[in-house]
Design a protein around this motif. Structure first.
Motif, PDB file in Angstrom:
ATOM      1  N   ALA A 122      18.818  -5.007  17.949  1.00  0.00           N
ATOM      2  CA  ALA A 122      20.019  -4.920  17.112  1.00  0.00           C
ATOM      3  C   ALA A 122      20.021  -5.993  16.034  1.00  0.00           C
ATOM      4  CB  ALA A 122      21.270  -5.038  17.985  1.00  0.00           C
ATOM      5  N   ASP A 123      19.503  -7.188  16.340  1.00  0.00           N
ATOM      6  CA  ASP A 123      19.406  -8.240  15.335  1.00  0.00           C
ATOM      7  C   ASP A 123      18.463  -7.834  14.206  1.00  0.00           C
ATOM      8  OD1 ASP A 123      21.042 -10.112  16.708  1.00  0.00           O
ATOM      9  OD2 ASP A 123      19.339 -10.766  17.933  1.00  0.00           O
ATOM     10  N   ARG A 124      17.402  -7.141  14.560  1.00  0.00           N
ATOM     11  CA  ARG A 124      16.370  -6.799  13.582  1.00  0.00           C
ATOM     12  C   ARG A 124      16.683  -5.540  12.793  1.00  0.00           C
ATOM     13  NH1 ARG A 124      13.460  -8.387  18.285  1.00  0.00           N
ATOM     14  NH2 ARG A 124      12.981  -6.221  18.867  1.00  0.00           N
ATOM     15  N   ALA A 125      17.480  -4.653  13.369  1.00  0.00           N
ATOM     16  CA  ALA A 125      17.683  -3.313  12.799  1.00  0.00           C
ATOM     17  C   ALA A 125      18.174  -3.312  11.350  1.00  0.00           C
ATOM     18  CB  ALA A 125      18.626  -2.505  13.683  1.00  0.00           C
ATOM     19  N   PRO A 126      19.202  -4.107  10.972  1.00  0.00           N
ATOM     20  CA  PRO A 126      19.665  -4.008   9.584  1.00  0.00           C
ATOM     21  C   PRO A 126      18.634  -4.483   8.566  1.00  0.00           C
ATOM     22  CG  PRO A 126      20.781  -5.797  10.747  1.00  0.00           C
ATOM     23  CD  PRO A 126      20.039  -5.003  11.777  1.00  0.00           C
ATOM     24  N   TRP A 127      17.803  -5.428   8.955  1.00  0.00           N
ATOM     25  CA  TRP A 127      16.776  -5.913   8.028  1.00  0.00           C
ATOM     26  C   TRP A 127      15.663  -4.892   7.876  1.00  0.00           C
ATOM     27  CZ3 TRP A 127      18.682  -9.569   5.270  1.00  0.00           C
ATOM     28  CH2 TRP A 127      19.670 -10.391   5.818  1.00  0.00           C
ATOM     29  N   ILE A 128      15.249  -4.276   8.976  1.00  0.00           N
ATOM     30  CA  ILE A 128      14.232  -3.233   8.883  1.00  0.00           C
ATOM     31  C   ILE A 128      14.727  -2.086   8.008  1.00  0.00           C
ATOM     32  CG2 ILE A 128      12.954  -1.496  10.199  1.00  0.00           C
ATOM     33  CD1 ILE A 128      12.918  -3.493  12.547  1.00  0.00           C
ATOM     34  N   ALA A 129      15.971  -1.683   8.216  1.00  0.00           N
ATOM     35  CA  ALA A 129      16.534  -0.588   7.409  1.00  0.00           C
ATOM     36  C   ALA A 129      16.542  -0.959   5.927  1.00  0.00           C
ATOM     37  CB  ALA A 129      17.950  -0.264   7.888  1.00  0.00           C
ATOM     38  N   GLY A 130      16.889  -2.193   5.618  1.00  0.00           N
ATOM     39  CA  GLY A 130      16.897  -2.631   4.230  1.00  0.00           C
ATOM     40  C   GLY A 130      15.507  -2.632   3.617  1.00  0.00           C
ATOM     41  N   TRP A 131      14.526  -3.082   4.381  1.00  0.00           N
ATOM     42  CA  TRP A 131      13.152  -3.089   3.864  1.00  0.00           C
ATOM     43  C   TRP A 131      12.668  -1.673   3.576  1.00  0.00           C
ATOM     44  CZ3 TRP A 131      11.304  -6.609   8.465  1.00  0.00           C
ATOM     45  CH2 TRP A 131      11.842  -7.888   8.288  1.00  0.00           C
ATOM     46  N   LEU A 132      12.967  -0.747   4.482  1.00  0.00           N
ATOM     47  CA  LEU A 132      12.490   0.627   4.313  1.00  0.00           C
ATOM     48  C   LEU A 132      13.152   1.310   3.115  1.00  0.00           C
ATOM     49  CD1 LEU A 132      12.302   1.862   8.023  1.00  0.00           C
ATOM     50  CD2 LEU A 132      10.500   0.885   6.596  1.00  0.00           C
ATOM     51  N   ALA A 133      14.341   0.857   2.748  1.00  0.00           N
ATOM     52  CA  ALA A 133      15.057   1.459   1.623  1.00  0.00           C
ATOM     53  C   ALA A 133      14.768   0.763   0.297  1.00  0.00           C
ATOM     54  CB  ALA A 133      16.560   1.431   1.898  1.00  0.00           C
ATOM     55  N   SER A 134      13.998  -0.330   0.328  1.00  0.00           N
ATOM     56  CA  SER A 134      13.815  -1.153  -0.869  1.00  0.00           C
ATOM     57  C   SER A 134      12.577  -0.746  -1.665  1.00  0.00           C
ATOM     58  CB  SER A 134      13.687  -2.623  -0.468  1.00  0.00           C
ATOM     59  OG  SER A 134      12.460  -2.844   0.209  1.00  0.00           O
ATOM     60  N   ASP A 135      12.470  -1.315  -2.862  1.00  0.00           N
ATOM     61  CA  ASP A 135      11.262  -1.215  -3.674  1.00  0.00           C
ATOM     62  C   ASP A 135      10.221  -2.161  -3.074  1.00  0.00           C
ATOM     63  OD1 ASP A 135       9.242  -1.362  -5.539  1.00  0.00           O
ATOM     64  OD2 ASP A 135      10.507  -2.047  -7.188  1.00  0.00           O
ATOM     65  N   ARG A 136       9.167  -1.621  -2.534  1.00  0.00           N
ATOM     66  CA  ARG A 136       8.183  -2.424  -1.813  1.00  0.00           C
ATOM     67  C   ARG A 136       7.547  -3.494  -2.692  1.00  0.00           C
ATOM     68  NH1 ARG A 136       5.173   2.135   1.927  1.00  0.00           N
ATOM     69  NH2 ARG A 136       3.651   0.468   2.261  1.00  0.00           N
TER      70      ARG A 136
ATOM     71  N   SER B 231       0.833  -1.203   0.000  1.00  0.00           N
ATOM     72  CA  SER B 231       0.000   0.000   0.000  1.00  0.00           C
ATOM     73  C   SER B 231       0.868   1.252   0.000  1.00  0.00           C
ATOM     74  CB  SER B 231      -0.902   0.003   1.236  1.00  0.00           C
ATOM     75  OG  SER B 231      -0.145   0.303   2.406  1.00  0.00           O
ATOM     76  N   GLU B 232       0.217   2.386  -0.017  1.00  0.00           N
ATOM     77  CA  GLU B 232       0.937   3.661   0.023  1.00  0.00           C
ATOM     78  C   GLU B 232       1.163   4.147   1.457  1.00  0.00           C
ATOM     79  OE1 GLU B 232       2.224   5.137  -2.649  1.00  0.00           O
ATOM     80  OE2 GLU B 232       1.477   3.416  -3.795  1.00  0.00           O
ATOM     81  N   ALA B 233       0.661   3.395   2.425  1.00  0.00           N
ATOM     82  CA  ALA B 233       0.818   3.796   3.826  1.00  0.00           C
ATOM     83  C   ALA B 233       2.281   3.658   4.253  1.00  0.00           C
ATOM     84  CB  ALA B 233      -0.076   2.934   4.711  1.00  0.00           C
ATOM     85  N   PRO B 234       2.691   4.359   5.297  1.00  0.00           N
ATOM     86  CA  PRO B 234       4.066   4.222   5.786  1.00  0.00           C
ATOM     87  C   PRO B 234       4.409   2.760   6.079  1.00  0.00           C
ATOM     88  CG  PRO B 234       3.015   6.092   6.831  1.00  0.00           C
ATOM     89  CD  PRO B 234       1.935   5.383   6.068  1.00  0.00           C
ATOM     90  N   LEU B 235       5.604   2.346   5.658  1.00  0.00           N
ATOM     91  CA  LEU B 235       6.005   0.952   5.797  1.00  0.00           C
ATOM     92  C   LEU B 235       6.584   0.648   7.174  1.00  0.00           C
ATOM     93  CD1 LEU B 235       6.355  -1.802   4.416  1.00  0.00           C
ATOM     94  CD2 LEU B 235       8.577  -1.002   3.538  1.00  0.00           C
ATOM     95  N   ALA B 236       7.122   1.649   7.851  1.00  0.00           N
ATOM     96  CA  ALA B 236       7.863   1.397   9.089  1.00  0.00           C
ATOM     97  C   ALA B 236       7.063   0.600  10.124  1.00  0.00           C
ATOM     98  CB  ALA B 236       8.355   2.716   9.685  1.00  0.00           C
ATOM     99  N   PRO B 237       5.805   0.934  10.415  1.00  0.00           N
ATOM    100  CA  PRO B 237       5.083   0.141  11.420  1.00  0.00           C
ATOM    101  C   PRO B 237       4.906  -1.321  11.013  1.00  0.00           C
ATOM    102  CG  PRO B 237       3.976   2.238  11.019  1.00  0.00           C
ATOM    103  CD  PRO B 237       5.012   2.081   9.946  1.00  0.00           C
ATOM    104  N   VAL B 238       4.666  -1.551   9.721  1.00  0.00           N
ATOM    105  CA  VAL B 238       4.507  -2.922   9.224  1.00  0.00           C
ATOM    106  C   VAL B 238       5.831  -3.668   9.357  1.00  0.00           C
ATOM    107  CG1 VAL B 238       3.867  -4.347   7.245  1.00  0.00           C
ATOM    108  CG2 VAL B 238       2.726  -2.153   7.621  1.00  0.00           C
ATOM    109  N   ALA B 239       6.914  -3.021   8.942  1.00  0.00           N
ATOM    110  CA  ALA B 239       8.233  -3.655   8.977  1.00  0.00           C
ATOM    111  C   ALA B 239       8.658  -3.979  10.406  1.00  0.00           C
ATOM    112  CB  ALA B 239       9.263  -2.744   8.314  1.00  0.00           C
ATOM    113  N   GLU B 240       8.425  -3.051  11.316  1.00  0.00           N
ATOM    114  CA  GLU B 240       8.837  -3.277  12.695  1.00  0.00           C
ATOM    115  C   GLU B 240       8.014  -4.394  13.338  1.00  0.00           C
ATOM    116  OE1 GLU B 240       8.488   0.597  14.343  1.00  0.00           O
ATOM    117  OE2 GLU B 240      10.226   1.379  13.248  1.00  0.00           O
ATOM    118  N   GLY B 241       6.728  -4.457  13.018  1.00  0.00           N
ATOM    119  CA  GLY B 241       5.911  -5.538  13.545  1.00  0.00           C
ATOM    120  C   GLY B 241       6.296  -6.887  12.978  1.00  0.00           C
TER     121      GLY B 241
END
Length: 259
Positions: free
Chosen positions: A162-176, A141-151
């Protein structure tokens, strides 16, 4: 950077080289081959580790057409060909395990053993499929991805922030939308439970004790169905991505198995 040519895809892989036994590893959904850095760092001087990126993930490029985990099994065999690996131990975490099982069914003479991490032989259950569709509706969707990614990270990765942080950052920077075709593959996968008895190579099953994606029953079913399965390795307190968040016990089990 090395790539293997497979019908419909150019598959990126890394290869530690060396003279040790080969271990070909496939990553989980929404991850990539870098998830096996803890295994490469710890075992790379003993085991030749070849890790590859699935379609829709990492540095692999593909046609964008629908595919199945049987196609990904062929991609992994193409990686083995490109790397000059005639036979190997084959492993995978979650969706990587789906591909590994299908490799063993497609080319049994090339698979010395299976390392199955947080995975299952079953098809996607209707309730799980509905959950996935809701997740992907939000993801695309067009909604902010951060809440979905963090959940999602708590279930998909587990471990610490810390284990999750690099993957969340990668998802937020990617083509959804990049995972759209891969998400259909995940939901539509076939059930190979009844074919496990055809896989006669030694098999190691590993799971995190707190894995929220696949429960203990899924791991027990693999051990029961695979004729040469070793005793289940369950890492207490670990989540789904156990080889990433809790590598030491997983590495010890893998090293002992491959040796």
């Amino acid at each position: 950077m090395p790539y293997a040519s497979s019908p419909g895809a150019d598959v990126f892989y890394s290869d530690t080289g060396g003279s040790g036994p080969a271990l070909v590893l496939a990553h989980g959904f929404l991850m990539d081959s870098s998830m096996f850095r803890p295994q490469i760092d710890a075992l790379g001087d003993q085991v030749r580790i070849v890790a590859w990126d699935a379609r829709g993930h990492g540095q692999t490029t593909d046609s964008g057409r629908p595919f199945t985990y049987w196609d990904l099994a062929l991609d992994a065999l193409a990686v083995m060909d490109a790397a000059g690996v005639g036979h190997a131990f084959v492993g995978g975490m979650s969706q990587g395990g789906f591909s590994a099982l299908r490799m063993a069914l497609t080319a049994p003479a090339r698979v010395d053993g299976l390392v199955l991490i947080g995975t299952t032989a079953a098809a996607c259950a209707p309730g799980d499929a509905a959950g996935y569709r809701a997740l992907f509706d939000a993801w695309f969707s067009e909604a902010p991805l951060a809440p979905v990614a963090e959940g999602l990270a708590g279930q998909l990765i587990g471990g610490t922030a810390a284990d999750r942080a690099p993957w969340i950052a990668g998802w937020l920077a990617s083509d959804r939308r990049r995972i759209a075709v891969a998400s259909d593959c995940l939901i539509a996968r076939d059930d190979v439970t009844e074919r496990l008895g055809q896989i006669t190579c030694p098999s190691l099953v590993i799971r995190g004790g707190q894995d929220q994606a696949f429960d203990r029953a899924a791991a027990d079913a693999l051990c029961a169905g695979l004729p040469a399965a070793h005793e289940l390795i369950e890492v207490p307190g670990a989540g789904h991505a156990v080889t990433w968040t809790d590598p030491d016990p997983a590495n010890a089990a893998i090293a002992a198995f491959v040796r």
